[in-house]
Scaffold this motif. Structure first.
Motif, PDB file in Angstrom:
ATOM      1  N   GLY A 132       0.799  -1.220   0.000  1.00  0.00           N
ATOM      2  CA  GLY A 132       0.000   0.000   0.000  1.00  0.00           C
ATOM      3  C   GLY A 132       0.828   1.264   0.000  1.00  0.00           C
ATOM      4  N   GLY A 133       2.160   1.143  -0.059  1.00  0.00           N
ATOM      5  CA  GLY A 133       2.996   2.339  -0.095  1.00  0.00           C
ATOM      6  C   GLY A 133       3.312   2.894   1.270  1.00  0.00           C
ATOM      7  N   ARG A 134       3.085   2.115   2.344  1.00  0.00           N
ATOM      8  CA  ARG A 134       3.411   2.596   3.682  1.00  0.00           C
ATOM      9  C   ARG A 134       4.624   1.836   4.205  1.00  0.00           C
ATOM     10  NH1 ARG A 134       0.248   1.167   7.473  1.00  0.00           N
ATOM     11  NH2 ARG A 134      -1.043  -0.311   6.391  1.00  0.00           N
ATOM     12  N   TYR A 135       5.183   2.340   5.306  1.00  0.00           N
ATOM     13  CA  TYR A 135       6.233   1.596   5.984  1.00  0.00           C
ATOM     14  C   TYR A 135       5.626   0.534   6.882  1.00  0.00           C
ATOM     15  CZ  TYR A 135      10.064   4.459   4.437  1.00  0.00           C
ATOM     16  OH  TYR A 135      10.991   5.062   3.662  1.00  0.00           O
ATOM     17  N   GLY A 136       4.502   0.841   7.484  1.00  0.00           N
ATOM     18  CA  GLY A 136       3.859  -0.136   8.368  1.00  0.00           C
ATOM     19  C   GLY A 136       4.447  -0.118   9.767  1.00  0.00           C
ATOM     20  N   ILE A 137       3.915  -1.011  10.603  1.00  0.00           N
ATOM     21  CA  ILE A 137       4.300  -1.045  12.010  1.00  0.00           C
ATOM     22  C   ILE A 137       5.738  -1.518  12.143  1.00  0.00           C
ATOM     23  CG2 ILE A 137       1.967  -1.458  12.826  1.00  0.00           C
ATOM     24  CD1 ILE A 137       2.642  -4.385  12.995  1.00  0.00           C
ATOM     25  N   PRO A 138       6.415  -1.141  13.235  1.00  0.00           N
ATOM     26  CA  PRO A 138       7.746  -1.700  13.494  1.00  0.00           C
ATOM     27  C   PRO A 138       7.637  -3.208  13.689  1.00  0.00           C
ATOM     28  CG  PRO A 138       7.288   0.135  14.969  1.00  0.00           C
ATOM     29  CD  PRO A 138       6.024  -0.180  14.265  1.00  0.00           C
ATOM     30  N   THR A 166      -2.671   6.728   5.942  1.00  0.00           N
ATOM     31  CA  THR A 166      -2.328   6.411   4.559  1.00  0.00           C
ATOM     32  C   THR A 166      -0.863   6.777   4.271  1.00  0.00           C
ATOM     33  OG1 THR A 166      -3.471   8.461   4.105  1.00  0.00           O
ATOM     34  CG2 THR A 166      -4.658   6.470   3.619  1.00  0.00           C
ATOM     35  N   PRO A 167      -0.342   6.414   3.119  1.00  0.00           N
ATOM     36  CA  PRO A 167       1.109   6.474   2.910  1.00  0.00           C
ATOM     37  C   PRO A 167       1.766   7.823   3.200  1.00  0.00           C
ATOM     38  CG  PRO A 167       0.080   5.303   1.120  1.00  0.00           C
ATOM     39  CD  PRO A 167      -1.015   5.806   1.982  1.00  0.00           C
ATOM     40  N   ARG A 168       1.047   8.919   3.009  1.00  0.00           N
ATOM     41  CA  ARG A 168       1.732  10.203   3.131  1.00  0.00           C
ATOM     42  C   ARG A 168       2.339  10.391   4.522  1.00  0.00           C
ATOM     43  NH1 ARG A 168       0.830  15.785   1.509  1.00  0.00           N
ATOM     44  NH2 ARG A 168       2.792  16.757   2.075  1.00  0.00           N
ATOM     45  N   ASP A 177       1.473   8.051   7.490  1.00  0.00           N
ATOM     46  CA  ASP A 177       1.698   6.703   8.025  1.00  0.00           C
ATOM     47  C   ASP A 177       2.049   6.667   9.515  1.00  0.00           C
ATOM     48  OD1 ASP A 177       1.938   4.014   8.161  1.00  0.00           O
ATOM     49  OD2 ASP A 177       3.953   3.920   7.319  1.00  0.00           O
ATOM     50  N   TYR A 215       1.306   4.533  11.614  1.00  0.00           N
ATOM     51  CA  TYR A 215       1.555   3.185  12.128  1.00  0.00           C
ATOM     52  C   TYR A 215       3.031   2.992  12.473  1.00  0.00           C
ATOM     53  CZ  TYR A 215      -3.065   1.849  10.519  1.00  0.00           C
ATOM     54  OH  TYR A 215      -4.413   1.761  10.346  1.00  0.00           O
ATOM     55  N   ARG A 216       3.905   3.788  11.818  1.00  0.00           N
ATOM     56  CA  ARG A 216       5.331   3.699  12.128  1.00  0.00           C
ATOM     57  C   ARG A 216       5.601   3.944  13.601  1.00  0.00           C
ATOM     58  NH1 ARG A 216       7.728   8.224   8.625  1.00  0.00           N
ATOM     59  NH2 ARG A 216       5.645   9.038   8.949  1.00  0.00           N
ATOM     60  N   TYR A 217       4.760   4.781  14.220  1.00  0.00           N
ATOM     61  CA  TYR A 217       5.008   5.163  15.608  1.00  0.00           C
ATOM     62  C   TYR A 217       4.171   4.341  16.590  1.00  0.00           C
ATOM     63  CZ  TYR A 217       6.972   9.055  13.125  1.00  0.00           C
ATOM     64  OH  TYR A 217       7.697   9.811  12.261  1.00  0.00           O
ATOM     65  N   GLY A 218       3.661   3.214  16.139  1.00  0.00           N
ATOM     66  CA  GLY A 218       2.867   2.389  17.043  1.00  0.00           C
ATOM     67  C   GLY A 218       1.476   2.925  17.250  1.00  0.00           C
ATOM     68  N   GLN A 243      -2.275   3.018  16.145  1.00  0.00           N
ATOM     69  CA  GLN A 243      -3.201   2.249  15.313  1.00  0.00           C
ATOM     70  C   GLN A 243      -4.622   2.649  15.646  1.00  0.00           C
ATOM     71  OE1 GLN A 243      -2.210  -1.996  15.286  1.00  0.00           O
ATOM     72  NE2 GLN A 243      -0.286  -1.484  16.245  1.00  0.00           N
TER      73      GLN A 243
END
Lengths: 301, 233
Positions: A37-43, B94-96, B98, B100-103, B105
């Motif tokens: 989806g173009g994201r990095y996602g969760i660690p 969404t991707p811009r 995101d 979720y990188r920081y936990g 959700q």
């Protein structure tokens, strides 16, 4: 038959390895889906933190006796499935509690958790849980049918109900795998596998965008943490069965990790490509595509 | 609407006349399929009446610090957009941006969420739902006020139907200013909230339980059709 007490620590060791592998693998799969989806996602370590946080929440409320037991049943389903199936072929340490007729027991355990969950979620009294349960049970029941047909097919093919013996029959090069000796059964089983992994296109039961995440709507804190623990064990335990029945099993841990990853990837690949089915669509899909293949697999054995 | 009671003080405003209880909430006798007659009392049967309790951090400090770290690194936001600010949450998923990188959700149900983002203006009607959602969340829980509307009413300052100061109704841990705050501001705010939680200061749920009467008095002052128990779980 004597019981060797040494099996218990070995089984716990298997469980420990699988829980950790499952936590990392599930996060990795989420990351892969996020990358699509173009994201990095969760660690990659996020699942550990989520689990710790949910166990550490200070308050929890209950809706009754079965509400407690729902997650326990769910976890029992996952752990039981794992412990009654030989994880590593040919290893006395990691063959766990497998015995002569374990294939039937495994089929039962796959379904056990869903039933416990249905009872627990039913007692929570939330209407969304009830809707989720009815959706989930109908879809899982339908997805079990091709799997059961495929299992009958290979039980007839190998003339045994012992998973260990089925793995033993597949040794000696990958051309001996059920994948090549009985491809129809494997296709039927893998279609059923897609349906039971709770990933798109068959994730209408648990998808957050639908009726709020279905059966676990009311579950929180430690209840939810128990279910999260199961959600990392159960897919792996299920994949271990598929690996043993159709893909030659694994004779050591590295092979195990690679094969489980590859089988898991099948559902992820399908999931990121195809949109979500509604329940009646998925049932029709299983009826039209998976069940006839399963019947054909039995007929040609 | 702006005459508020201070903590510990009795509500000085004149009591409003009681509204009649809605039809569907009135006690009624139901006949079961096997002929039994049972009384259903929706306001008692469908809700828990126990008031909220203070949950002290009862562990050794090092354990509590570990838990607070876990709570900070795993913020589950309740997917409940209350005002126009909710639109700024979408770019975060969404991707811009995101998040979720920081936990961070999103969870669809208050039971599983522990961060409530009041995204923008809060009409009185929505406040009622926001309170019930907040009370169903599990302790410890955090509230972030998004945009100037939650601080002083913002552009809805003289509206007849929105609240002005959010922290009179719910214990707010952090405000993110702006109209609208951009997603970058939200991310910065969430990172700031993590620092607050890690420092052990994110005790909003306990503050709510301690000053429960004050919060309820304020809430009941603006919500006139209060047809629910004082506390829903």
């Amino acid at each position: 038959m004597t019981f060797e007490w040494m099996k218990i620590p070995f089984a716990l060791l298997t469980l420990f390895i699988v829980v950790n592998y499952g936590l990392l693998l599930t996060a990795l799969m989420q990351k892969i889906a996020a990358r699509v989806g173009g994201r990095y996602g969760i660690p990659i370590y996020q699942n550990y933190i989520d689990l710790l946080k949910n166990y550490a929440l200070r308050s929890a409320i209950t809706h009754g006796f079965m509400f407690y037991l729902g997650p326990v049943f769910r976890l029992t389903g996952g752990v039981g499935l794992l412990l009654f199936v030989p994880t590593i072929y040919g290893s006395a340490m990691f063959s766990n509690m497998s015995f002569a007729g374990d294939l039937i027991l495994a089929l039962y355990f796959i379904f056990f958790g869903s039933l416990g969950m249905a009872l627990g979620a039913g007692e929570s009294g939330h209407p969304y849980s009830a809707i989720g349960v009815s959706r989930g049970l109908s879809q899982v029941t339908m997805a079990e049918l091709p799997l059961a047909l495929a299992v009958f097919a290979i039980a007839v093919q190998y003339q045994t109900l012992s998973i260990t013996e089925i793995v033993a029959a597949q040794q000696g090069g990958f051309l001996h795998w059920t994948l090549f000796t009985n491809p129809l059964a494997v296709i039927a089983a893998m279609l059923s596998f897609l349906g039971s992994m709770m990933r798109p296109p068959f994730d209408v039961v648990l998808a957050p965008q639908e009726i709020p995440i279905g059966p676990p709507t009311e579950y929180h804190s430690a209840y939810l943490a128990l279910m999260q623990t199961n959600r990392v064990i159960f897919p792996i335990a299920k994949i271990v069965i598929f690996m043993n029945l159709f893909f030659g099993g694994a004779s050591n841990w590295p092979v195990f990790f690679v094969k489980v990853f590859a089988i898991y990837m099948v559902s992820v690949l399908v999931g990121v490509v195809f949109p979500r089915f509604r329940v009646e669509q998925s049932i029709r899909w299983f009826m039209v595509w998976a069940v006839p293949i399963g019947i054909a697999a039995i007929l040609i054995v | 609407m702006e005459a508020f009671v201070k903590p510990g003080e009795k509500n000085r405003l004149k009591e409003r006349p009681e509204r009649p209880v809605k039809q569907e909430l009135q006690p009624r006798v139901v006949k079961t399929p096997d002929g039994q007659e049972i009384t259903v009392e929706p306001l008692k049967d469908y809700y828990c009446e126990a008031p909220p309790r203070v949950h002290p951090p009862a562990y050794a400090k090092i354990v509590e610090d570990l838990f607070n770290w876990a709570r900070a690194e795993s913020l589950w936001i309740l997917g409940f957009g209350t005002g126009c600010g909710a639109i700024e949450m979408r770019p975060l998923m969404t991707p811009r941006f995101d998040a979720y990188r920081y936990g961070i959700q999103w969870r669809p149900t208050p039971r599983q969420a522990n961060l409530f983002v009041i995204s923008g203006y809060l009409s009185v009607k929505t406040l009622k739902r926001a309170i019930r959602s907040y009370e169903q969340m599990q302790n410890p829980k955090y509230v972030v006020g998004l945009g100037s509307c939650t601080i002083n009413g913002g552009m809805y300052w003289d509206s007849y139907n929105t609240i002005k100061r959010l922290d009179r109704y719910l214990p707010v841990d952090l405000y993110i200013t702006g109209c609208m705050p951009r997603p970058e501001a939200l991310l910065a705010g969430f990172l700031e909230l993590k620092k607050i939680i890690k420092a052990g200061k994110g005790e909003g749920a306990n503050r709510y339980a301690e000053n429960f009467d004050w919060y309820k008095a304020n809430q009941k002052q603006v919500i006139h059709d209060w047809d629910m128990p004082d506390y829903s779980w």
